[in-house]
Design a protein around this motif. Structure first.
Motif, PDB file in Angstrom:
ATOM      1  N   LEU A  30     -29.192  -7.574 -12.689  1.00  0.00           N
ATOM      2  CA  LEU A  30     -28.573  -7.323 -11.395  1.00  0.00           C
ATOM      3  C   LEU A  30     -28.434  -8.609 -10.587  1.00  0.00           C
ATOM      4  CD1 LEU A  30     -27.565  -5.361  -9.169  1.00  0.00           C
ATOM      5  CD2 LEU A  30     -29.946  -5.140  -8.440  1.00  0.00           C
ATOM      6  N   PHE A  31     -29.429  -9.489 -10.680  1.00  0.00           N
ATOM      7  CA  PHE A  31     -29.378 -10.721  -9.895  1.00  0.00           C
ATOM      8  C   PHE A  31     -28.219 -11.612 -10.328  1.00  0.00           C
ATOM      9  CE2 PHE A  31     -33.918  -9.605  -9.349  1.00  0.00           C
ATOM     10  CZ  PHE A  31     -33.933  -9.538  -7.965  1.00  0.00           C
ATOM     11  N   GLY A  32     -27.971 -11.671 -11.636  1.00  0.00           N
ATOM     12  CA  GLY A  32     -26.820 -12.437 -12.110  1.00  0.00           C
ATOM     13  C   GLY A  32     -25.522 -11.854 -11.607  1.00  0.00           C
ATOM     14  N   LEU A  33     -25.440 -10.525 -11.547  1.00  0.00           N
ATOM     15  CA  LEU A  33     -24.237  -9.861 -11.046  1.00  0.00           C
ATOM     16  C   LEU A  33     -24.040 -10.136  -9.558  1.00  0.00           C
ATOM     17  CD1 LEU A  33     -21.848  -7.968 -11.540  1.00  0.00           C
ATOM     18  CD2 LEU A  33     -23.393  -6.033 -11.116  1.00  0.00           C
ATOM     19  N   LEU A  34     -25.118 -10.060  -8.780  1.00  0.00           N
ATOM     20  CA  LEU A  34     -25.010 -10.342  -7.346  1.00  0.00           C
ATOM     21  C   LEU A  34     -24.551 -11.781  -7.102  1.00  0.00           C
ATOM     22  CD1 LEU A  34     -28.249  -8.608  -5.972  1.00  0.00           C
ATOM     23  CD2 LEU A  34     -25.896  -7.748  -5.874  1.00  0.00           C
ATOM     24  N   GLU A  35     -25.099 -12.715  -7.872  1.00  0.00           N
ATOM     25  CA  GLU A  35     -24.701 -14.116  -7.704  1.00  0.00           C
ATOM     26  C   GLU A  35     -23.233 -14.311  -8.054  1.00  0.00           C
ATOM     27  OE1 GLU A  35     -23.826 -18.162  -8.345  1.00  0.00           O
ATOM     28  OE2 GLU A  35     -23.890 -16.709  -9.981  1.00  0.00           O
ATOM     29  N   ALA A  36     -22.770 -13.642  -9.104  1.00  0.00           N
ATOM     30  CA  ALA A  36     -21.372 -13.767  -9.513  1.00  0.00           C
ATOM     31  C   ALA A  36     -20.432 -13.130  -8.501  1.00  0.00           C
ATOM     32  CB  ALA A  36     -21.179 -13.140 -10.894  1.00  0.00           C
ATOM     33  N   VAL A  37     -20.822 -11.995  -7.913  1.00  0.00           N
ATOM     34  CA  VAL A  37     -20.020 -11.370  -6.861  1.00  0.00           C
ATOM     35  C   VAL A  37     -19.912 -12.301  -5.656  1.00  0.00           C
ATOM     36  CG1 VAL A  37     -19.963  -9.508  -5.144  1.00  0.00           C
ATOM     37  CG2 VAL A  37     -20.456  -8.977  -7.533  1.00  0.00           C
ATOM     38  N   HIS A  38     -21.035 -12.908  -5.289  1.00  0.00           N
ATOM     39  CA  HIS A  38     -21.038 -13.839  -4.162  1.00  0.00           C
ATOM     40  C   HIS A  38     -20.102 -15.020  -4.428  1.00  0.00           C
ATOM     41  CE1 HIS A  38     -22.549 -16.357  -0.890  1.00  0.00           C
ATOM     42  NE2 HIS A  38     -22.724 -17.322  -1.775  1.00  0.00           N
ATOM     43  N   ARG A  39     -20.089 -15.505  -5.668  1.00  0.00           N
ATOM     44  CA  ARG A  39     -19.290 -16.684  -6.009  1.00  0.00           C
ATOM     45  C   ARG A  39     -17.809 -16.375  -6.140  1.00  0.00           C
ATOM     46  NH1 ARG A  39     -19.633 -18.448 -11.209  1.00  0.00           N
ATOM     47  NH2 ARG A  39     -21.671 -17.429 -11.283  1.00  0.00           N
ATOM     48  N   HIS A  40     -17.464 -15.222  -6.752  1.00  0.00           N
ATOM     49  CA  HIS A  40     -16.066 -14.928  -7.057  1.00  0.00           C
ATOM     50  C   HIS A  40     -15.391 -13.984  -6.049  1.00  0.00           C
ATOM     51  CE1 HIS A  40     -16.365 -17.012 -10.847  1.00  0.00           C
ATOM     52  NE2 HIS A  40     -17.345 -16.231 -11.268  1.00  0.00           N
ATOM     53  N   GLY A  41     -16.180 -13.126  -5.403  1.00  0.00           N
ATOM     54  CA  GLY A  41     -15.586 -12.182  -4.458  1.00  0.00           C
ATOM     55  C   GLY A  41     -14.810 -11.065  -5.130  1.00  0.00           C
ATOM     56  N   LYS A  42     -14.971 -10.909  -6.438  1.00  0.00           N
ATOM     57  CA  LYS A  42     -14.298  -9.845  -7.187  1.00  0.00           C
ATOM     58  C   LYS A  42     -15.262  -9.302  -8.232  1.00  0.00           C
ATOM     59  CE  LYS A  42      -9.533 -11.515  -6.738  1.00  0.00           C
ATOM     60  NZ  LYS A  42      -9.061 -10.351  -5.965  1.00  0.00           N
ATOM     61  N   LEU A  43     -15.351  -7.970  -8.320  1.00  0.00           N
ATOM     62  CA  LEU A  43     -16.258  -7.374  -9.279  1.00  0.00           C
ATOM     63  C   LEU A  43     -15.784  -7.598 -10.713  1.00  0.00           C
ATOM     64  CD1 LEU A  43     -18.846  -5.818  -9.689  1.00  0.00           C
ATOM     65  CD2 LEU A  43     -17.570  -3.676  -9.441  1.00  0.00           C
ATOM     66  N   THR A  44     -14.470  -7.607 -10.916  1.00  0.00           N
ATOM     67  CA  THR A  44     -13.950  -7.838 -12.275  1.00  0.00           C
ATOM     68  C   THR A  44     -14.361  -9.214 -12.775  1.00  0.00           C
ATOM     69  OG1 THR A  44     -11.870  -8.539 -11.240  1.00  0.00           O
ATOM     70  CG2 THR A  44     -11.977  -6.275 -12.086  1.00  0.00           C
ATOM     71  N   ARG A  45     -14.195 -10.249 -11.925  1.00  0.00           N
ATOM     72  CA  ARG A  45     -14.579 -11.610 -12.306  1.00  0.00           C
ATOM     73  C   ARG A  45     -16.090 -11.721 -12.500  1.00  0.00           C
ATOM     74  NH1 ARG A  45     -11.712 -15.981 -10.596  1.00  0.00           N
ATOM     75  NH2 ARG A  45     -13.343 -17.165 -11.684  1.00  0.00           N
ATOM     76  N   PRO A  74     -25.593  -6.744   3.422  1.00  0.00           N
ATOM     77  CA  PRO A  74     -26.760  -7.483   3.930  1.00  0.00           C
ATOM     78  C   PRO A  74     -27.965  -7.418   2.998  1.00  0.00           C
ATOM     79  CG  PRO A  74     -25.690  -6.336   5.736  1.00  0.00           C
ATOM     80  CD  PRO A  74     -24.989  -5.896   4.475  1.00  0.00           C
ATOM     81  N   LEU A  75     -28.227  -6.235   2.389  1.00  0.00           N
ATOM     82  CA  LEU A  75     -29.351  -6.139   1.460  1.00  0.00           C
ATOM     83  C   LEU A  75     -29.081  -6.933   0.189  1.00  0.00           C
ATOM     84  CD1 LEU A  75     -32.075  -5.043   0.604  1.00  0.00           C
ATOM     85  CD2 LEU A  75     -30.922  -2.990  -0.260  1.00  0.00           C
ATOM     86  N   GLY A  76     -27.849  -6.888  -0.307  1.00  0.00           N
ATOM     87  CA  GLY A  76     -27.493  -7.667  -1.487  1.00  0.00           C
ATOM     88  C   GLY A  76     -27.707  -9.148  -1.267  1.00  0.00           C
ATOM     89  N   GLU A  77     -27.333  -9.628  -0.070  1.00  0.00           N
ATOM     90  CA  GLU A  77     -27.548 -11.035   0.259  1.00  0.00           C
ATOM     91  C   GLU A  77     -29.031 -11.370   0.311  1.00  0.00           C
ATOM     92  OE1 GLU A  77     -25.552 -12.084   3.822  1.00  0.00           O
ATOM     93  OE2 GLU A  77     -23.578 -12.255   2.862  1.00  0.00           O
ATOM     94  N   LYS A  78     -29.822 -10.479   0.923  1.00  0.00           N
ATOM     95  CA  LYS A  78     -31.260 -10.723   1.008  1.00  0.00           C
ATOM     96  C   LYS A  78     -31.882 -10.846  -0.380  1.00  0.00           C
ATOM     97  CE  LYS A  78     -31.912 -10.478   5.524  1.00  0.00           C
ATOM     98  NZ  LYS A  78     -32.373 -11.648   6.317  1.00  0.00           N
ATOM     99  N   LEU A  79     -31.486  -9.936  -1.282  1.00  0.00           N
ATOM    100  CA  LEU A  79     -32.026  -9.973  -2.640  1.00  0.00           C
ATOM    101  C   LEU A  79     -31.625 -11.253  -3.362  1.00  0.00           C
ATOM    102  CD1 LEU A  79     -31.458  -6.299  -3.847  1.00  0.00           C
ATOM    103  CD2 LEU A  79     -33.649  -7.406  -3.382  1.00  0.00           C
ATOM    104  N   LEU A  80     -30.344 -11.611  -3.250  1.00  0.00           N
ATOM    105  CA  LEU A  80     -29.854 -12.794  -3.949  1.00  0.00           C
ATOM    106  C   LEU A  80     -30.564 -14.055  -3.475  1.00  0.00           C
ATOM    107  CD1 LEU A  80     -27.940 -14.343  -5.801  1.00  0.00           C
ATOM    108  CD2 LEU A  80     -26.260 -14.319  -3.948  1.00  0.00           C
ATOM    109  N   TRP A  81     -30.618 -14.256  -2.154  1.00  0.00           N
ATOM    110  CA  TRP A  81     -31.196 -15.493  -1.646  1.00  0.00           C
ATOM    111  C   TRP A  81     -32.704 -15.532  -1.823  1.00  0.00           C
ATOM    112  CZ3 TRP A  81     -27.735 -18.694  -2.023  1.00  0.00           C
ATOM    113  CH2 TRP A  81     -26.430 -18.468  -1.572  1.00  0.00           C
TER     114      TRP A  81
END
Length: 354
Positions: free
Chosen positions: A24-39, A79-86
């Motif tokens: 999940l953490f890798g997915l959250l980081e990738a969402v933060h970086r790309h802004g697209k779930l497909t990417r 906000p929770l996703g950001e907290k977990l990622l950081w």
């Protein structure tokens, strides 16, 4: 050659025994970086459906969505996703140097057992992005890399615990004061300096610099929260020297007493919104998507015994440092340059200048 790599892993569980999938953490980081779930799904090597299911499952686990999806606008962390990622990024940044040192010890012990005792280059050094590269480019040479403060590294060299000590020295007036703190550990007759790299240090701020931070004097503004490096680190010594030059009292800086132990940890702290500004190297700021205000240049240097420079392992090191492959890798790091990398100088240069 196989190597052990030690990385921290998180486990959340509830009363029924459900555990959080580390993917999940890798997915959250990738969402933060790309802004697209497909990417993001493609980036971590899973299908879009699997990524969607992963977010739904763990959104239900926490009782709140981790990613906000809006048609036509892509995906962004809640906000929770950001907290977990950081939080995860801070843990990795804080523990990384210690885990790398432990991994170095384990790899060395295993390799010597499997292949017999071979020459080992023992390097004690302050943590940095360029130093991290060395084991990759010294793959024909056994390296025992231990991270510690500049003074601890030089003390280890002084008592014969290592072959080389790595430390960084600011340029200018601050550097003249800092080198005085190491004078008792530097022996001009016995030691030599191997040039390594030059790097930029400065202020890390949120993207777009929303508070309009322009320099150190802005740290004294009441609404600015600061995150510092630990006492004893070379970066802390540099910051304190710059503050002294500007006549700024540390008691006026909100958060000056709060400490992190690596450049990456400082950057993660700012990226998480827990502080508005931190101090460290440009490479850390760029890695975490922060803006950077350069304030100082410093030389990262390696020190060893003069007699050791004729040994094959030290000759191999200098050849790697002077080579195009390693210098290109250093050049790729933001704010880093391989300044006369691999050249050998007398210790006196540090006190008297070139």
């Amino acid at each position: 050659m196989k190597r052990i790599r030690i990385t921290p892993a998180w486990y959340f569980s509830d009363e029924t025994g459900n555990q959080l999938d580390p993917k999940l953490f890798g997915l959250l980081e990738a969402v933060h970086r790309h802004g697209k779930l497909t990417r993001a799904a493609e980036d971590i090597g899973v299908s879009y459906r699997h990524a969607w299911n992963l977010l739904n499952k763990w959104g239900e686990f926490f009782g709140i969505a981790l990613v906000d999806l809006e048609r036509g606008k892509g995906a962004q962390l809640s906000p929770l996703g950001e907290k977990l990622l950081w939080a995860e990024q801070r843990v990795i940044a804080r523990l990384g140097p210690q885990l790398e040192s432990l991994g170095s010890e384990l790899n060395l012990a295993i390799q010597q057992t499997l292949e017999g005792v071979k020459p080992v280059l023992r390097l004690y050094a302050t943590h940095g992005y360029a130093v991290e590269l060395l084991p990759t480019y010294l793959d024909e040479l056994r390296v025992d890399l231990q991270y510690c403060s500049s003074r601890e590294a030089l003390s280890a060299l002084h008592r014969g615990a290592c072959d080389l000590a790595g430390f960084h020295l600011p340029r200018g007036k601050v550097g003249e004061r800092v080198i005085g703190d190491y004078r008792d550990l530097l022996k001009p007759r016995s030691y030599r300096v191997i040039r390594f790299i030059t790097r930029r240090q400065g202020l890390m701020v949120a993207p777009g610099n929303p508070l309009g931070i322009e320099g150190l004097s802005d740290l004294a503004k009441g609404q600015v929260r600061f995150i510092n490096r630990q006492v004893g680190s070379g970066t802390r010594a540099l910051l304190d020297g710059l503050l002294e030059e500007e006549g700024l009292a540390t008691r006026r800086i909100r958060g000056y007493e709060l400490e992190e132990y690596t450049h990456s940890a400082v950057a993660a702290y700012v990226a998480a919104g827990m502080a508005e500004v931190g101090f460290g190297v440009e490479a850390a700021a760029r890695r975490f998507g922060l803006d950077f205000l350069p304030l100082a240049l410093e030389d990262y240097l390696l020190v060893g015994h003069r007699r050791s420079l004729t040994e094959p392992k030290l000759k191999s090191l200098c050849e790697v440092l002077a080579g195009e492959a390693f210098q290109a890798a250093v050049d790729a790091l933001p704010g880093y340059s391989p300044d006369r990398c691999g050249e050998v100088e007398k210790i006196e240069v540090l006190f008297n200048g070139p």
